[in-house]
Design an enzyme around this catalytic site. Structure first.
Site, PDB file in Angstrom:
ATOM      1  N   GLU B 153       0.822  -1.211   0.000  1.00 29.43           N
ATOM      2  CA  GLU B 153       0.000   0.000   0.000  1.00 29.43           C
ATOM      3  C   GLU B 153       0.855   1.258   0.000  1.00 29.43           C
ATOM      4  O   GLU B 153       0.517   2.242  -0.661  1.00 29.43           O
ATOM      5  CB  GLU B 153      -0.915  -0.010   1.233  1.00 29.43           C
ATOM      6  CG  GLU B 153      -1.919   1.119   1.293  1.00 29.43           C
ATOM      7  CD  GLU B 153      -2.929   1.052   0.151  1.00 29.43           C
ATOM      8  OE1 GLU B 153      -3.774   0.166   0.156  1.00 29.43           O
ATOM      9  OE2 GLU B 153      -2.862   1.907  -0.761  1.00 29.43           O
ATOM     10  N   VAL B 156       2.280   3.781  -3.224  1.00 40.04           N
ATOM     11  CA  VAL B 156       1.527   4.819  -3.941  1.00 40.04           C
ATOM     12  C   VAL B 156       0.724   5.611  -2.914  1.00 40.04           C
ATOM     13  O   VAL B 156      -0.043   5.027  -2.149  1.00 40.04           O
ATOM     14  CB  VAL B 156       0.570   4.198  -4.988  1.00 40.04           C
ATOM     15  CG1 VAL B 156      -0.234   5.282  -5.705  1.00 40.04           C
ATOM     16  CG2 VAL B 156       1.329   3.359  -6.003  1.00 40.04           C
ATOM     17  N   GLY B 210      12.383  20.365   1.996  1.00 37.46           N
ATOM     18  CA  GLY B 210      12.658  18.928   2.033  1.00 37.46           C
ATOM     19  C   GLY B 210      11.721  18.108   1.165  1.00 37.46           C
ATOM     20  O   GLY B 210      11.774  16.882   1.176  1.00 37.46           O
ATOM     21  N   GLU B 213      14.478  16.693  -3.771  1.00 37.27           N
ATOM     22  CA  GLU B 213      15.886  16.358  -3.571  1.00 37.27           C
ATOM     23  C   GLU B 213      16.766  17.446  -4.190  1.00 37.27           C
ATOM     24  O   GLU B 213      16.315  18.258  -4.997  1.00 37.27           O
ATOM     25  CB  GLU B 213      16.217  15.039  -4.293  1.00 37.27           C
ATOM     26  CG  GLU B 213      15.199  13.961  -4.169  1.00 37.27           C
ATOM     27  CD  GLU B 213      15.528  13.021  -3.037  1.00 37.27           C
ATOM     28  OE1 GLU B 213      16.707  12.892  -2.682  1.00 37.27           O
ATOM     29  OE2 GLU B 213      14.585  12.413  -2.502  1.00 37.27           O
ATOM     30  N   ASP B 224       9.086   9.562 -10.895  1.00 37.37           N
ATOM     31  CA  ASP B 224       8.452   9.025  -9.694  1.00 37.37           C
ATOM     32  C   ASP B 224       6.974   8.720  -9.962  1.00 37.37           C
ATOM     33  O   ASP B 224       6.482   7.626  -9.643  1.00 37.37           O
ATOM     34  CB  ASP B 224       8.587  10.034  -8.543  1.00 37.37           C
ATOM     35  CG  ASP B 224       7.803   9.619  -7.315  1.00 37.37           C
ATOM     36  OD1 ASP B 224       8.224   8.660  -6.651  1.00 37.37           O
ATOM     37  OD2 ASP B 224       6.754  10.239  -7.039  1.00 37.37           O
ATOM     38  N   LYS B 228       4.739   5.005 -10.180  1.00 33.06           N
ATOM     39  CA  LYS B 228       3.457   4.713  -9.538  1.00 33.06           C
ATOM     40  C   LYS B 228       2.410   4.281 -10.568  1.00 33.06           C
ATOM     41  O   LYS B 228       1.580   3.408 -10.290  1.00 33.06           O
ATOM     42  CB  LYS B 228       3.005   5.922  -8.725  1.00 33.06           C
ATOM     43  CG  LYS B 228       3.909   6.101  -7.495  1.00 33.06           C
ATOM     44  CD  LYS B 228       3.853   7.481  -6.901  1.00 33.06           C
ATOM     45  CE  LYS B 228       4.824   7.570  -5.713  1.00 33.06           C
ATOM     46  NZ  LYS B 228       4.992   8.960  -5.253  1.00 33.06           N
ATOM     47  N   GLY B 325       5.361  11.314   3.941  1.00 35.80           N
ATOM     48  CA  GLY B 325       5.423  11.728   5.337  1.00 35.80           C
ATOM     49  C   GLY B 325       5.701  10.553   6.249  1.00 35.80           C
ATOM     50  O   GLY B 325       5.344   9.420   5.959  1.00 35.80           O
TER      51      GLY B 325
END
Lengths: 343, 343
Positions: B153, B156, B210, B213, B224, B228, B325
């Site tokens: 999970e 994504v 942050g 990158e 990225d 996904k 997060g």
């Protein structure tokens, strides 16, 4: 190995017909993908009559018959003497699907149907808010005592999985607040008022489109949304509330100048059902609220519904989807049946 | 009856620490509510070292040690000779939680960790996109052959349950299109550009916060998000795609005048990952798109992610939530573990 699941339907209005359509089209898919062969064996509708075939009825043929005649009279499978209770007692259904009309005052006759089914060790799947809002704890005990389950996804936001998302997936993230748009009729009216229509004209249009009843009180005074808040309190916050414990205000006092004032402040009126845990208990309300446009519920327009969860570990999560409709509500029944037999 | 579930963690960066925090605070809740006692028995981090205690490590104490010293050196449970593979082979963990750094080119070392764990009959839960994007079918076969499961999970939208919603709940409604905002960094940059900032200034701010990158290529060129899309194609559309089969355009060519032109047309640019079933196959893309403001994805701002499903029976369903997060991604691991042991 494919397991047969025999369904007994109470009610064959919009939702029952939506369910029958999904099964006519996709029962073979579900057998292949989930190993469950869902068959309608019985239908009992207070106006259209009752039919029963222990090996299964042809869903497409039931739909054709209703489309042609409006009732089941004359079908070889007709059971003229059966009402819903007789169907529950005498059919071989494994799951009773309760889709009769919601009565938020008495919960009847649906509560009787739930009790009959559960005490006969049949699972109950329901789109009827009455039994869940008024008698859930008692029914849950009866289900547990008889080793069967209840599925009630369709009572809030039709097949949009608000309850399953909250109970199964988000509960361990600690839900401390839930707010949402739980009534499509009022959201449609508010959306039309945003476009400049008066409340009266928007209500008339909602009635013309079939969103609102001739007597719109249940929607516009917030009773329908309050019933859903009671269900959410029970299932997501483990709290039994009475309908009159929900602090409820409808949308009938909102004027075009209220709408304009919100717009010029970068806000939008929505009828928000809300549950919030506090130090002293649970605050439950249904009230028009002015939301900033950046709020995830502010952009939900027309008859669409939405729920917004505030959690400790996952922050804010919002689910938006249909709140009513023949296929979306019929699909809620499919979700519940698949979940019952997954376990 | 409470069942013990022993966890071996690979990686103790942000996500591993988020998971440890959730367990320190809520493991007792989960034992009471779900009958599962989740214990960290081992951690192996390439930089911080390895620790192991077959009866369980104190999650709060691990967090304190890292906060104080940045590594596990000197703890009585330290295993100086262990790397991740040794931990998988020699610990008593029932579930290996793979949280090492994503490499979308090789998938390593995470693919090796998956294979070691699955072939030792340990479930794998992972927040690492590499193995799922590059080797899912092979890993799934290995899992099935060994009678264990994979939970992904967190690959994504972090703990926002995009995969579970699609695979478990919406699949039987027949998903024919998926589109979404799958990269928070680029959505943050686009949101800042909406407020008048230049692309360069918005990127610099995202780096300062942050979100991005030092080398932002993976985010801003859409790699990225494309990873996904590949994962969603595999899990929701049952289609194996390579990363280079996703038609990919990033946001680096978008200018303030593009943003202004969209705004004056009542639209908003979003970097949209999309999968659509067609008569000839599956169209997969990551591209900046101009969405009308009324689209449910248009209002998703900042680093938030969202997924929008188009289905036959349930119409349009949208899920909005965090995409990254420490706690949201740690919580994805909790969701997967609870789902594995529910079954």
């Amino acid at each position: 190995m494919v397991k047969q699941v025999r369904l007994g339907l109470i009610g064959f209005g919009n939702v029952g017909q939506g369910l029958a359509q999904i099964l006519a089209e996709s029962a073979a898919d579900y057998a292949a993908a989930r190993g469950l062969e869902l068959r309608i064996v019985a239908v009992s509708d207070a106006l259209k009559g009752s039919v029963y075939a222990p090996e299964g009825l042809d869903a497409a043929r039931l739909l054709e018959k209703i489309s042609a005649d409006g009732n089941f009279h004359g079908l070889p499978e007709e059971k003229p003497a059966w009402d819903a209770v007789a169907m529950i007692r005498e059919s071989n259904a494994d799951v009773i699907v309760e889709m009769s009309y919601t009565d938020l005052k008495t919960g009847q006759p649906a509560i009787t149907h739930f009790k009959e089914a559960l005490s006969h060790r049949k699972h109950v799947v329901s789109t009827n808010k009455g039994p869940v809002a008024l008698a859930y704890s008692e029914l849950q005990q009866l289900a547990a005592a008889n080793g069967v389950q209840m599925g009630v996804e369709g009572t809030v936001m039709s097949g949009t999985p608000a309850l399953r998302l909250g109970m199964e997936i988000l509960a361990p993230a600690h839900i401390h607040r839930v707010m949402g748009i739980f009534n499509g009729t009022t959201n449609y009216i508010l959306t039309q008022m945003e476009s400049g229509m008066s409340y009266a004209a928007a209500l008339a249009e909602a009635q013309k489109l079939g969103y609102a009843e001739a007597d719109p009180t249940g929607d516009v005074e917030g009773f329908d949304a309050a019933g859903k808040v009671v269900i959410l309190a029970r299932l997501l916050m483990n709290t039994a509330l009475r309908l009159d414990e929900v602090d409820r205000t409808g949308i009938t006092a909102l004027t075009q100048s209220d709408v304009a004032a919100a717009r010029s402040a970068g806000e939008r009126w929505k009828l928000i059902g809300s549950l919030e845990k506090t130090e002293t208990g649970l605050n439950a309300s249904v009230q028009p609220q002015r939301l900033p446009l950046a709020h995830p519920l502010a952009g939900v327009s027309g008859a669409t519904n939405a729920i917004h969860f505030s959690t400790d570990y996952l922050g804010e999560v919002t689910l938006i989807g249909p709140g009513a409709g023949r296929l979306p509500t019929g699909y809620a029944v499919i979700e519940d049946i698949l979940a019952i037999y997954r376990e």
